[in-house]
Design an enzyme around this catalytic site. Structure first.
Site, PDB file in Angstrom:
ATOM      1  N   GLU A   3       0.840  -1.204   0.000  1.00  0.00           N
ATOM      2  CA  GLU A   3       0.000   0.000   0.000  1.00  0.00           C
ATOM      3  C   GLU A   3       0.874   1.252   0.000  1.00  0.00           C
ATOM      4  OE1 GLU A   3      -3.230  -0.358   2.879  1.00  0.00           O
ATOM      5  OE2 GLU A   3      -4.079  -1.981   1.686  1.00  0.00           O
ATOM      6  N   GLU A   5      -5.029  -8.644  -0.848  1.00  0.00           N
ATOM      7  CA  GLU A   5      -5.843  -8.462   0.366  1.00  0.00           C
ATOM      8  C   GLU A   5      -7.291  -8.312  -0.061  1.00  0.00           C
ATOM      9  OE1 GLU A   5      -4.468  -5.492   3.191  1.00  0.00           O
ATOM     10  OE2 GLU A   5      -2.381  -6.009   2.750  1.00  0.00           O
TER      11      GLU A   5
HETATM   12  O1  AHR Z   1      -5.235  -6.271   6.568  1.00  0.00           O
HETATM   13  C1  AHR Z   1      -5.103  -5.179   7.387  1.00  0.00           C
HETATM   14  C2  AHR Z   1      -4.422  -3.994   6.705  1.00  0.00           C
HETATM   15  O2  AHR Z   1      -5.215  -3.571   5.642  1.00  0.00           O
HETATM   16  C3  AHR Z   1      -3.088  -4.263   6.064  1.00  0.00           C
HETATM   17  O3  AHR Z   1      -2.036  -4.181   6.953  1.00  0.00           O
HETATM   18  C4  AHR Z   1      -2.994  -3.167   5.047  1.00  0.00           C
HETATM   19  O4  AHR Z   1      -2.225  -3.540   3.939  1.00  0.00           O
HETATM   20  C5  AHR Z   1      -4.443  -2.903   4.684  1.00  0.00           C
HETATM   21  O5  AHR Z   1      -4.732  -1.550   4.738  1.00  0.00           O
END
Ligand code: AHR
Length: 534
Positions: free
Chosen positions: A213, A337
């Site tokens: 991110e 994710e």
């Molecule tokens: O999964 C939780 C968080 O969500 C992770 O650390 C981040 O990459 C995302 O914003």
């Protein structure tokens, strides 16, 4: 995939006045089966088993484990002296459950945490490792779980490793050293340090994630800045063995950040094997008040469905950008994710992101996994966030107790798709509507495994009504059709430590066969996987 909404159907059915009857008749004739779907409320699925499809990379069923809340510590690592049965400090019950769903790949150590993690903190004698504040998620990390412990877990699971390196607070040198430490079989100082720490042979690392991110917690970078950072880091990902090619995954966009994909793809295709995409399902779409994991009405059931289905649009639009610069589809879209994100439970540590998991999560999982199967030509890996005790977890633990969530059972039912060939499907289903929102009531995907057995996974997104689905099999003569179903008595049916088996799969009996046609009745809010033997 053809999707026909009731609005489309209504435009034919609700035409008024004599001169419009012909139009209505023609529309109805043209739409054919569609009209039937509207009239009867049933849905229709054609499985084109005679058409070629791409392989569903097993890594689409991958997982993510970050140093966050009670995932690593308690969820996996209890230490060798724990009374909880463990192997070299890693919980036996958790490993056995994860092996059952064939976890194919594991991303570690973050997440936002990755961009503050320094790998040297997590090697050597455990009592000498530094304790560091976890600046992303709170608490102090003892570093008891480091590189050796991670690979011990990955090898117990028979999974592949996806190491996310630190770009935000790290250097190319630190990354290079870690890669050498993990993968070099030479007599270098770093490879020998690994040996001194108990591991002779190099480990197998499949993926190197470069940053996390980077538009947010990884450094709040602009795409034009990150592109150069990315190219620099990617250059220094060195292979230490002729038969290993580390696959580099660029920290990619989230949601509809198409400018991010555009910048990366326009400038870095030579330097990447994958680009990540992050997208979370929040019932309210509001990060301040996301909605409860367990206390919700049909309005939030529906908004959860509407939001999770945006995954389709994001995959398709980011893929279209990738197609422009990589028409041969060499670079994978990595959904690194995904999953539901609710408000933390009242009274629980708010930074730990612990949430319960209900039938709604099972339906979300089924819908997303169907999308990944359908887009297997570009989606090469996906990692649900996160594996244990965090967000849409497949396992929850409470000291020595462990439970399998409804999402776990969906991964178990869907594991048959891992490595199979995706089969194109055409689906016509009436909408499920509530309030101002409507979504297709059914989601489907299909695949053929190495033995020629077909698996069809189906989701009924409607929480109140069952749905009849007529399936036409093209290019297959079905000898036997069986299935499994997962549903619950209520939208928020869940497994608890007191009642861990409330939501679990059972044999699916509502199957009728006649020639090429198979008709099933999908219960409300259910996930079904059919096995079709030829
Ligand atoms: O999964 C939780 C968080 O969500 C992770 O650390 C981040 O990459 C995302 O914003």
């Amino acid at each position: 995939m053809i999707e026909v909404t009731p609005k489309t159907l209504a435009s034919g059915a609700h035409v008024k006045g004599r001169s419009h009857w012909l139009v209505a008749f023609l529309c109805a004739s043209l739409l054919g089966a569609v009209a039937t779907a509207q009239d009867t409320g049933s849905a229709q699925l054609t499985i084109n088993a005679d058409q070629p499809g791409s392989t569903i990379n097993p890594h689409v069923y991958g997982h993510f484990a970050e140093h966050l809340g009670r995932l690593i510590y308690e969820g996996i690592w209890v230490g060798e002296d724990s009374t909880i049965p463990n192997t070299r400090g890693i919980r036996n019950d958790v490993v056995a459950a994860l092996k059952q769903i064939k976890v194919p790949v594991l991303r570690w150590p973050g997440g936002c945490f990755a961009d503050e993690y320094h790998w040297r903190d997590g090697i050597g004698p455990r009592d000498g490792r530094p304790k560091r504040v976890n600046a992303s998620w709170g608490g102090v990390d003892t570093n008891a779980f480091g590189t050796h412990e991670f690979f011990d877990l990955v090898e117990m699971l028979g999974a592949e490793a996806y190491i996310n390196v630190n770009v935000g607070t790290g250097t190319t040198q630190e990354m290079m050293d870690w890669i050498e430490y993990m993968t070099s079989d030479s007599q270098s100082t770093l490879a020998n340090l690994r040996r001194e720490n108990g591991r002779d042979k190099p480990w197998k690392v499949t993926y190197i994630g470069i940053g996390n991110e980077m538009w947010g917690c990884g450094g709040n970078m602009r795409p034009e800045y990150f592109v150069d950072e990315y190219r620099k880091f990617a250059t220094f990902v060195k292979d230490h063995s002729p038969d290993t090619k580390l696959q580099r995954i660029a920290s990619g966009p989230h949601d509809d950040r198409y400018d991010w994909s555009e910048a990366l793809m326009a400038n870095s295709t030579k330097f990447m094997e994958g680009m990540s995409l992050h997208f979370y399902t929040l019932p309210t779409s509001d990060w301040k008040v996301k909605g409860s994991a367990t206390q919700f009405g049909e309005d939030q059931w529906q908004s959860t469905m509407e939001r999770t289905l945006r995954m389709k649009d994001y995959i398709q639009k980011h893929s279209a950008i990738m197609d422009k610069y990589d028409p041969e589809k060499k670079i994978g879209l990595i959904v690194a994710e995904w999953g539901t994100w609710y408000d933390a439970e009242p009274g629980k540590d708010q930074g730990a992101l612990y949430q319960q998991n209900t039938v709604r999560d099972a339906v979300v999982a089924g819908v997303n996994l169907n999308l990944f199967n359908q887009h297997s030509d570009r989606v090469r890996m996906a990692n649900i966030a996160q594996m244990i005790n965090v967000l849409q977890a497949v396992i929850l633990t409470d000291k020595e107790k462990m439970l399998l969530t409804p999402t776990y059972h969906v991964f178990d039912m869907y594991k048959v798709h891992q490595g199979a060939t995706s089969i194109p499907v055409e689906l016509q289903a009436p909408d499920y509507a509530f309030g101002a929102l409507s979504v297709p009531s059914v989601s489907a995907s299909a695949s053929k495994d190495a033995k020629g057995t077909l698996h069809v996974s189906l989701v009924n997104l409607d929480p109140k009504s069952s749905r009849q689905l007529a399936i036409t099999l093209k290019g297959v003569k079905a000898k036997q059709v069986t299935g499994q179903v997962l549903t619950g008595a209520a939208m928020n049916a869940m497994n608890t430590f007191e009642a861990p088996n409330t939501v679990k799969p059972s044999p699916f009996k509502s199957i009728k066969r006649s020639g090429e046609r198979v008709t099933v009745e999908l219960p409300a809010k259910s996930v079904v996987v059919l096995e079709i033997k030829r």
